[in-house]
Every structure is written in C-alpha cells, then in structure tokens.
Design an enzyme around this catalytic site. Structure first.
Site, short mmCIF file in Angstrom:
data_model
loop_
_atom_site.label_atom_id
_atom_site.label_comp_id
_atom_site.label_asym_id
_atom_site.label_seq_id
_atom_site.Cartn_x
_atom_site.Cartn_y
_atom_site.Cartn_z
N ASP A 149 1.19 -0.96 -0.15
CA ASP A 149 0.57 0.17 0.18
C ASP A 149 0.78 1.30 -0.09
OD1 ASP A 149 -2.14 2.02 0.34
OD2 ASP A 149 -2.63 1.19 2.67
N ARG A 189 11.19 10.07 -3.47
CA ARG A 189 12.01 10.62 -1.87
C ARG A 189 13.05 9.37 -2.52
NH1 ARG A 189 8.79 12.59 1.91
NH2 ARG A 189 9.54 10.50 2.43
N TYR A 242 -9.75 15.09 -2.32
CA TYR A 242 -9.09 14.21 -3.40
C TYR A 242 -8.32 15.48 -4.71
CZ TYR A 242 -9.04 11.61 -8.91
OH TYR A 242 -8.55 12.09 -9.74
N LYS A 298 -4.84 16.09 -5.50
CA LYS A 298 -4.45 16.28 -6.99
C LYS A 298 -3.89 17.66 -8.02
CE LYS A 298 -4.55 12.36 -8.25
NZ LYS A 298 -3.87 11.65 -8.04
N ILE A 331 -12.58 8.33 -16.07
CA ILE A 331 -12.11 7.26 -16.59
C ILE A 331 -12.83 6.02 -15.11
CG2 ILE A 331 -10.85 5.21 -15.90
CD1 ILE A 331 -8.27 7.13 -15.83
#
Length: 161
Positions: free
Chosen positions: A18, A80, A113, A117, A146
């Site tokens: 995850d 990173r 969200y 983004k 989508i």
C-alpha cells in the site's frame, strides 16, 4: 505494485504494498532496487477517493489525511526513495497521473481528492524544474473521466442528491 495481487501479475515482478503508507512505499523501493538494481521510469498511477458526500464540512481530519496520503504523498514518498538512483545514472522519467479535478473540483463529493491532485500537479511542476537539468523528465497526465466501479457509484450518489 498494488495492495492485492492481480491474476495476470507475474509473481517475480509483482510487489504487494500500500504505497499510501511510508512502509508500503519503502517496501516497493527496496524490491525495485533488489530485483532490478535500478530504475529508469516511475509511473505513479495511484489515486482515488473514499470521501463521503456533503462538501468540506463532511470531511474529518482522518479523511483529509487519507486522501493526501493516497493522492499526493504516495508519489512524493516513492520519488524520494527512487529519484536518487535516477540522479546517480543521470537519466530517468517520472509520470504522475493527476485528474481534471485538479482544476474542476466536485465540491459536493471529492474536494479532498481534488485538492490533493492539485497539489500533485504543483509538486510535479516543481520537480520537473529541479530534475530536468539532471537529465530526468517529469510529466503529469490528467486523463479525464475513467469509468470504474467507484466513479459510477459517485455519479449515482451525486444524481440522487
């Protein structure tokens, strides 16, 4: 990489993790370096929202943090961990998948969200300026709508509202 294996995923290449968690991102980076020895391209396509409807007031700190972890910080963490290898080799490419909602948020449904983004898009632009001179391309793609089970459920919820 995914949270659960897909029947078509070759076992020798698949990493179950995850990436919305620091440990998950670290496990992916370690597996890539161990199995492949390096990295040429990162395509970060993780994204989604589990926010309830109801606008900003319906979102708890936990929901905000979950949305930021999934839609922004997963990319930051993987970068990173993996970009230093690209810098060493003097080349590479990073593609972050964003969303049209970075500019056109659905305030009733996906404000956290959309904010994540938008932050991913800004982060990607800054990263491109930093890494471009070192031979590493950074692009962001916002593919538009989508059709997924989750997006269909969101449309039905918005229509019912």
């Amino acid at each position: 990489t995914a949270r659960s294996p897909d029947a078509g995923s070759p076992a020798e290449l698949f990493v179950q993790a995850d990436v919305a968690t620091l440990d998950g991102a670290a496990n992916v980076a370690a597996a890539i370096i161990d199995r492949l020895g390096g990295i040429d391209i990162v395509i970060h396509s993780v994204g989604g929202s589990k926010s309830p409807g109801g606008g900003f007031a319906a979102l708890s700190d936990r929901i905000w943090q979950d949305e930021l972890n999934l839609n922004l910080l997963a990319a930051v963490r993987l970068d990173r961990l993996l970009v230093p290898r690209m810098i060493e080799q003097g080349s590479g490419a990073i593609v972050h998948i964003s969303s049209i909602q970075r500019r056109l948020p659905l305030h009733e449904s996906t404000i956290a969200y959309a904010a994540a983004k938008a932050a991913l898009s800004n982060y990607s632009k800054a990263l491109s300026k930093e890494l471009g001179p070192q031979g590493i391309r950074v692009n962001i793609v916002a593919p538009g709508w989508i059709h997924t089970t989750a997006s269909e459920a969101m449309v039905k919820r918005l229509a019912a509202h």
